[in-house]
Write a protein that holds these residues in place. Structure first.
Motif, PDB file in Angstrom:
ATOM      1  N   LYS A   1     -11.037 -23.388 -56.570  1.00  0.00           N
ATOM      2  CA  LYS A   1     -12.450 -23.158 -56.466  1.00  0.00           C
ATOM      3  C   LYS A   1     -13.314 -24.453 -55.959  1.00  0.00           C
TER       4      LYS A   1
ATOM      5  N   HIS B   1     -16.231 -14.579 -41.685  1.00  0.00           N
ATOM      6  CA  HIS B   1     -16.532 -15.582 -42.601  1.00  0.00           C
ATOM      7  C   HIS B   1     -17.326 -15.303 -43.854  1.00  0.00           C
ATOM      8  N   GLN B   2     -18.043 -14.120 -43.763  1.00  0.00           N
ATOM      9  CA  GLN B   2     -18.863 -13.502 -44.772  1.00  0.00           C
ATOM     10  C   GLN B   2     -17.697 -12.915 -45.725  1.00  0.00           C
TER      11      GLN B   2
ATOM     12  N   ASN C   1     -19.197 -22.190 -41.630  1.00  0.00           N
ATOM     13  CA  ASN C   1     -19.191 -21.523 -40.444  1.00  0.00           C
ATOM     14  C   ASN C   1     -19.837 -22.128 -39.174  1.00  0.00           C
TER      15      ASN C   1
ATOM     16  N   SER D   1     -14.402 -19.014 -53.465  1.00  0.00           N
ATOM     17  CA  SER D   1     -15.599 -19.599 -54.043  1.00  0.00           C
ATOM     18  C   SER D   1     -16.743 -19.867 -53.272  1.00  0.00           C
ATOM     19  N   GLY D   2     -16.811 -19.139 -52.231  1.00  0.00           N
ATOM     20  CA  GLY D   2     -18.195 -19.393 -51.106  1.00  0.00           C
ATOM     21  C   GLY D   2     -18.102 -20.678 -50.367  1.00  0.00           C
ATOM     22  N   TYR D   3     -17.156 -21.471 -50.613  1.00  0.00           N
ATOM     23  CA  TYR D   3     -16.968 -22.820 -49.800  1.00  0.00           C
ATOM     24  C   TYR D   3     -16.358 -22.494 -48.419  1.00  0.00           C
ATOM     25  N   VAL D   4     -17.379 -21.794 -47.641  1.00  0.00           N
ATOM     26  CA  VAL D   4     -16.852 -21.527 -46.239  1.00  0.00           C
ATOM     27  C   VAL D   4     -18.180 -22.305 -45.422  1.00  0.00           C
TER      28      VAL D   4
ATOM     29  N   ILE E   1     -16.313 -15.665 -47.869  1.00  0.00           N
ATOM     30  CA  ILE E   1     -17.049 -15.886 -48.891  1.00  0.00           C
ATOM     31  C   ILE E   1     -16.970 -15.071 -50.074  1.00  0.00           C
ATOM     32  N   ARG E   2     -16.734 -13.863 -49.995  1.00  0.00           N
ATOM     33  CA  ARG E   2     -16.487 -13.212 -51.186  1.00  0.00           C
ATOM     34  C   ARG E   2     -15.222 -12.916 -51.891  1.00  0.00           C
TER      35      ARG E   2
ATOM     36  N   THR F   1     -14.705 -22.323 -40.437  1.00  0.00           N
ATOM     37  CA  THR F   1     -14.650 -21.423 -39.433  1.00  0.00           C
ATOM     38  C   THR F   1     -15.035 -21.378 -38.277  1.00  0.00           C
TER      39      THR F   1
END
Length: 284
Positions: free
Chosen positions: A29, A70-71, A85, A80-83, A74-75, A36
């Motif tokens: 995380k 990409h959403q 885009n 841990s949401g480190y995307v 994140i889930r 992306t």
């Protein structure tokens, strides 16, 4: 001599394994950042440019009720949401004007994949004098999904009545551009993860063409030729990248092309599983 393990010992071993797993998850995380880029499978939003000019009026897939990749990434807990885009619905690998639904093109436009990647890299660039370029990039992977190149009549940046289906050399030129953007990522120390086009029998492109007002869309022979080129060339010519069949068992929305929420969730989970095993050094 047979070793006897009491229940207390087994319980402690079980708790220890959980702690170790949580420790690995926490480390991932903190450290794993994913970029992306791509088209509508990765982001369902058509770009809105300056002065609110936009291809297709800036619509979103399914009027916003659409879970893009990409959403879904994140889930994923391990990410841990480190995307970061930069994908755009409708994009091709090259910059182009929109030419749908009318006969004229523009002023709305799309960014191509090299442009998308460079924008994403700017967001994770960190000064580092030890690097030849003076910069390092705080990202481990870039997910690169299929583009609209050659797929339909509004994928060329010219009026649709002038657009013709791609021949084999043009299909290969598209793959050349996909390989080039992956090589750019590798040169920055970032591992590309490519998808594979869904199987022909899992989609309905005739419905897609009718809904989006396209003059033409790929037929089965053209689609399968491109799908084979896409997988075979990326796998053989970019061995340091990963090509994953994340869309296996694909189910489309009523538009015939875009994935359902469950399909996208499975795709994101397959990417997350690959990253988890890759980071741990364990073969899947």
């Amino acid at each position: 001599m047979k070793l006897k393990l009491n229940k207390g010992f087994l319980f402690l071993a079980f708790i220890s394994s959980i702690i170790l797993s949580e420790s690995l998850l926490a480390e991932m995380k903190e450290d794993t950042v994913i970029l992306t880029i791509g088209a509508s499978f990765t982001d369902g939003r058509i770009p809105i440019n300056d002065d609110f000019n936009s291809p297709l009026g800036g619509i979103a897939i399914s009027a916003g009720k659409y879970l893009s990749l990409h959403q879904a990434l994140i889930r994923q807990k391990s990410l841990s949401g480190y995307v970061i885009n930069e994908a755009q619905a409708g994009a091709t690998t090259f910059n182009r004007l929109g030419c749908n639904p009318g006969p004229d093109c523009g002023p709305g436009f799309w960014f191509g994949y090299e442009n998308q990647l460079n924008r994403a890299l700017m967001r994770v660039a960190v000064p580092d004098p030890s690097q030849p370029s003076g910069v390092k990039y705080n990202a481990s992977y870039v997910v690169i999904t299929i583009a609209n190149d050659c797929l339909h009549s509004d994928a060329f940046g010219i009026p649709q009545d002038q657009a013709q289906p791609c021949d084999t050399s043009q299909l290969n030129a598209y793959i050349d551009r996909l390989i080039a953007v992956g090589q750019t990522a590798l040169n920055k120390g970032i591992t590309p993860i490519y998808d594979i086009m869904p199987a022909w029998e899992d989609i309905d492109l005739s419905t897609t063409a009718a809904l989006f007002g396209l003059h033409w869309i790929m037929n089965e022979q053209q689609y399968n030729e491109l799908r084979d080129l896409h997988y075979n060339r990326l796998s053989s010519e970019l061995p340091e990248a990963e090509v994953l069949n994340i869309w296996e068992g694909f189910h489309p929305l009523p538009d015939g092309l875009h994935p359902t929420d469950k399909t996208t969730q499975k795709a994101a989970r397959r990417i997350a599983n690959y990253i988890r095993f890759h980071n741990s050094g364990v073969s899947e």
